[in-house]
Design an enzyme around this catalytic site. Sequence first.
Site, short mmCIF file in Angstrom:
data_model
loop_
_atom_site.label_atom_id
_atom_site.label_comp_id
_atom_site.label_asym_id
_atom_site.label_seq_id
_atom_site.Cartn_x
_atom_site.Cartn_y
_atom_site.Cartn_z
N LYS A 1 0.86 -1.20 0.00
CA LYS A 1 0.00 0.00 0.00
C LYS A 1 0.89 1.24 0.00
O LYS A 1 1.74 1.41 0.87
CB LYS A 1 -0.90 -0.04 1.24
CG LYS A 1 -2.16 0.77 1.13
CD LYS A 1 -3.05 0.48 2.33
CE LYS A 1 -4.35 1.23 2.29
NZ LYS A 1 -5.11 1.06 3.54
O1 G3P Z 1 -9.22 2.22 4.31
C1 G3P Z 1 -9.03 3.54 4.75
C2 G3P Z 1 -9.69 3.71 6.03
O2 G3P Z 1 -9.05 2.95 7.00
C3 G3P Z 1 -9.89 5.08 6.50
O3 G3P Z 1 -11.07 5.02 7.18
O4 G3P Z 1 -12.74 5.73 8.77
O5 G3P Z 1 -10.33 6.37 9.10
O6 G3P Z 1 -11.68 7.42 7.29
P1 G3P Z 1 -11.48 6.20 8.15
#
Ligand code: G3P
Length: 217
Positions: free
Chosen positions: A87
Amino acid sequence: MKFFIDTANLEGIKEAQDLGILDGVTTNPSLMAKEGITGQQNILDHYLKICEISDGDVSAEVISTDFDGMVKEGEILAALHPNIVVKIPMVKDGIKALKYFSDKGIKTNCTLIFTAGQALLAAKAGATYVSPFIGRLDDIGYDGIELIAQIRVIFDNYLFETEILAASIRNTMHVIRCAEVGSDVMTGPLSSILGLLKHPLTESGLAQFLADHAKGN
Ligand code: G3P
């Protein structure tokens, strides 16, 4: 649409895997820290544990933001297990790193995508996946689902093989909307997947069926 779970929590990954519908796992440095996993060796060991539970792609994120550092880290990650996807953040050196890994046949996931232009660049560099963060766009008044739809059109126009991996999924409705607009993959918390099970008429209907069956026996 493929279902990935977005967590580094081993119990959650196992629960989703046991359902039989899990296609992969995504993690990021924040999710690893949330599980208390720190230090390079512990982090590598944790990725291996995830790969032992899931039989799909497992995204493992580099910390470096320069080309040499990303290549060095990515090669260590990729050597861990055949299911590891490196990633890479959406930065200028990240584009070069995506091309480097793509040329070597190593799978990549370009993260922190917030515009169609960023997705187009990553696809041109040969990314296996691009990760548009729909929840974070919604948070600041943009339409994350609209971005997925826009990228879908662009990738279809030019037959890019790069898969759209809708990330920063926050709820079950996000999952359904991603499927409607043709995202290849969604990655979300277990709750966003389990929410798909629910409807009050399903629950009351089942209760009625079981009660009627009990009356006849
Ligand atoms: O896959 C990306 C994710 O982990 C981000 O999620 O909820 O932190 O915006 P969030």
